[in-house]
Design an enzyme around this catalytic site. Structure first.
Site, short mmCIF file in Angstrom:
data_model
loop_
_atom_site.label_atom_id
_atom_site.label_comp_id
_atom_site.label_asym_id
_atom_site.label_seq_id
_atom_site.Cartn_x
_atom_site.Cartn_y
_atom_site.Cartn_z
N SER A 4 32.53 -10.38 -23.23
CA SER A 4 32.32 -11.63 -23.94
C SER A 4 32.02 -11.33 -25.40
O SER A 4 31.30 -10.38 -25.71
CB SER A 4 31.15 -12.41 -23.33
OG SER A 4 30.91 -13.62 -24.03
N HIS A 17 35.88 -16.78 -30.37
CA HIS A 17 35.14 -16.49 -29.14
C HIS A 17 36.16 -16.10 -28.07
O HIS A 17 37.23 -16.69 -27.98
CB HIS A 17 34.38 -17.73 -28.67
CG HIS A 17 34.05 -17.72 -27.20
ND1 HIS A 17 34.79 -18.40 -26.26
CD2 HIS A 17 33.07 -17.08 -26.51
CE1 HIS A 17 34.28 -18.20 -25.06
NE2 HIS A 17 33.24 -17.40 -25.18
N ASN A 25 36.25 -14.46 -23.78
CA ASN A 25 35.51 -14.03 -22.60
C ASN A 25 36.50 -13.88 -21.45
O ASN A 25 37.28 -14.80 -21.19
CB ASN A 25 34.44 -15.08 -22.23
CG ASN A 25 33.72 -14.76 -20.95
OD1 ASN A 25 34.27 -14.91 -19.85
ND2 ASN A 25 32.49 -14.31 -21.07
N TYR A 26 36.46 -12.72 -20.77
CA TYR A 26 37.29 -12.51 -19.59
C TYR A 26 36.44 -11.87 -18.51
O TYR A 26 35.74 -10.89 -18.76
CB TYR A 26 38.52 -11.65 -19.94
CG TYR A 26 39.46 -12.42 -20.84
CD1 TYR A 26 40.28 -13.41 -20.33
CD2 TYR A 26 39.46 -12.21 -22.23
CE1 TYR A 26 41.10 -14.17 -21.16
CE2 TYR A 26 40.27 -12.96 -23.06
CZ TYR A 26 41.09 -13.94 -22.52
OH TYR A 26 41.88 -14.69 -23.34
N ARG A 27 36.48 -12.45 -17.30
CA ARG A 27 35.51 -12.08 -16.28
C ARG A 27 36.14 -12.14 -14.88
O ARG A 27 37.17 -12.78 -14.65
CB ARG A 27 34.31 -13.02 -16.34
CG ARG A 27 34.68 -14.49 -16.21
CD ARG A 27 33.55 -15.42 -16.60
NE ARG A 27 33.93 -16.83 -16.49
CZ ARG A 27 34.54 -17.51 -17.44
NH1 ARG A 27 34.82 -16.92 -18.60
NH2 ARG A 27 34.86 -18.78 -17.28
N GLY A 49 16.87 -11.54 -13.77
CA GLY A 49 16.99 -10.25 -14.44
C GLY A 49 18.00 -10.23 -15.56
O GLY A 49 18.37 -9.15 -16.04
N SER A 50 18.47 -11.40 -15.98
CA SER A 50 19.48 -11.43 -17.05
C SER A 50 18.88 -10.97 -18.37
O SER A 50 17.68 -11.07 -18.61
CB SER A 50 20.04 -12.85 -17.20
OG SER A 50 19.00 -13.76 -17.50
N ARG A 51 19.74 -10.47 -19.23
CA ARG A 51 19.30 -9.96 -20.53
C ARG A 51 19.49 -11.06 -21.57
O ARG A 51 20.62 -11.35 -22.00
CB ARG A 51 20.11 -8.71 -20.91
CG ARG A 51 19.59 -7.96 -22.12
CD ARG A 51 20.34 -6.64 -22.26
NE ARG A 51 19.77 -5.79 -23.28
CZ ARG A 51 20.13 -5.82 -24.57
NH1 ARG A 51 21.05 -6.67 -24.97
NH2 ARG A 51 19.58 -4.99 -25.43
#
Length: 394
Positions: free
Chosen positions: A196, A210, A212-214, A363-365
């Site tokens: 991202s 912008h 984002n590839y997921r 637990g995400s950053r």
């Protein structure tokens, strides 16, 4: 208003037009709105509305390099080119080379490195700070941030590979999109990975981009596995250059057309509809492509499509950066950029799915999730019309 009129207006102002859907409260548009100001303004929504016609009316501009990585390529050599070691241990990647999770992790690491190096070259000054982090609940990521460069005020390109159990909030978010998910004791194992990026330039005449590839995998209580791909690339100029919009969309269209001629029009419309600030009645920019929950074809076919889109990021954007990074600009134009960034922030914090999912994941950053926010932005209580000099009063 016809496409020809819009194009003539663009040429009349040397291809540089202020983007403002705010001053006149524009909504989703079926035409373009031009007004005489000293430098004519074209509303941001008009840019989104005429994009399809612009792309159809122009010929081939620049083809993205879609060369695929040979399956026999040495893994060590690939990894050596990354910004940091992969999140997954190298030996594990080596043992599971044909697994989609492995293929996707290598692709997003490769995309991160390609974009970072292209941006560093375009900037000619600052480099990326690399932070490899781990998530206690499972997985981790690599965050790359360039800040206060010659060209880019802030550019972030992040990779995350996380796994564990989805939060109840995330499960509800996915169910709201029509997914029938069977949990066990309220738990749902998942694996998610993606690259991202949001890039905010200093010069108001260089647009923000912008992408984002997921890839997602979920294992339900009965052992059934669901998977899907998502992503997209979109452009948000402060000042609209029609040739740049055509170049951007044409490059993305060529990437899509390699796989299915219906992908580009479908995912372009999805992008136009998704990047819409509902409480303002404004589109965020001039669109691009956007898709989610994509599982209609085989994993391999969709992976190859996502790969083509990821490989198109550098050729669709960096030529625009190099074209405008040395353009002169006034204090008023810089102020307008700051105000438009406020709209960008509003969308990302209120509507963006990725932001919501990240903040709802245990637990995400947080620093990586909010990487999309610009280094500087400006808010005022009221927007007023442009003056005869092309600036705006308050």
């Amino acid at each position: 208003m016809s496409l020809q009129v819009v194009l003539r207006a663009g040429r009349a102002v040397r291809g540089r037009l202020p983007l403002s859907s705010v001053c006149h409260g524009a909504r989703a548009v079926h035409g373009a709105a031009l007004r005489s100001t000293g430098r004519r303004s074209l509303l941001v929504a008009a840019g989104a509305a005429v994009t399809a016609g612009l792309v159809a009316g122009y010929g081939h501009l620049q083809r993205a390099d879609m060369a695929s990585v040979d399956h026999g390529e040495d893994l060590d050599r690939r990894v050596a080119a990354f910004m940091a070691p992969p999140v997954t241990e190298l030996e594990r990647l080596r043992r599971s080379g044909g697994d989609m999770k492995t293929r996707m992790e290598l692709l997003i690491m490769e995309t991160q490195a390609e974009v970072c190096r292209a941006l560093e070259e375009a900037d000619g000054g600052a480099g990326f700070t690399v932070d490899r982090w781990q998530r206690t609940e499972g997985g981790g990521g690599v965050s790359c941030v360039l800040q206060d460069g010659n060209v880019f005020e802030k550019a972030g390109v992040n990779v995350s590979v996380v796994y564990g159990y989805l939060s109840e909030e995330s499960i509800q978010q996915m169910r709201s999109r029509g997914k029938d998910l069977k949990t066990k004791d309220g738990k749902l194992p998942f694996c998610a990975m993606g690259v991202s990026s949001v890039i905010h330039p200093k010069n108001p005449h260089v647009p923000t981009i912008h992408f984002n590839y997921r890839y997602f995998e979920i294992e339900e209580a009965d052992g059934n596995k669901q998977w899907w791909f998502g992503g997209g690339t979109d452009l948000t100029p402060t000042y609209l250059n029609l040739e740049d919009v055509v170049h951007f969309h044409q490059t993305l269209r060529e990437a899509c057309d390699q796989h299915n001629p219906g992908f580009y029009p479908k995912f372009k419309k999805w992008c136009d509809d998704y990047f819409f600030i509902k409480h303002r009645g404004e589109r965020r920019g001039v669109g691009g492509i956007f898709f989610d929950d994509l599982d209609s074809l085989s994993k391999d076919k969709l992976f190859q499509f996502v790969k083509s889109c990821a490989k198109a990021v550098v050729p669709c954007y960096v030529p625009i950066v190099n074209k405008h990074k040395n353009d002169s600009f006034s204090p008023e134009e810089k102020m307008w950029q700051q105000l438009r960034r406020g709209r960008y922030v509003e969308f990302n914090l209120v509507y963006d799915r990725g932001t919501k999912f990240g903040l709802a994941t245990p637990g995400s950053r947080i620093e990586s999730i909010l990487m999309s926010l610009p280094l500087t932005a400006r808010y005022v209580l009221y927007y007023c019309t442009f003056s005869k000099k092309g600036a705006f009063g308050m």
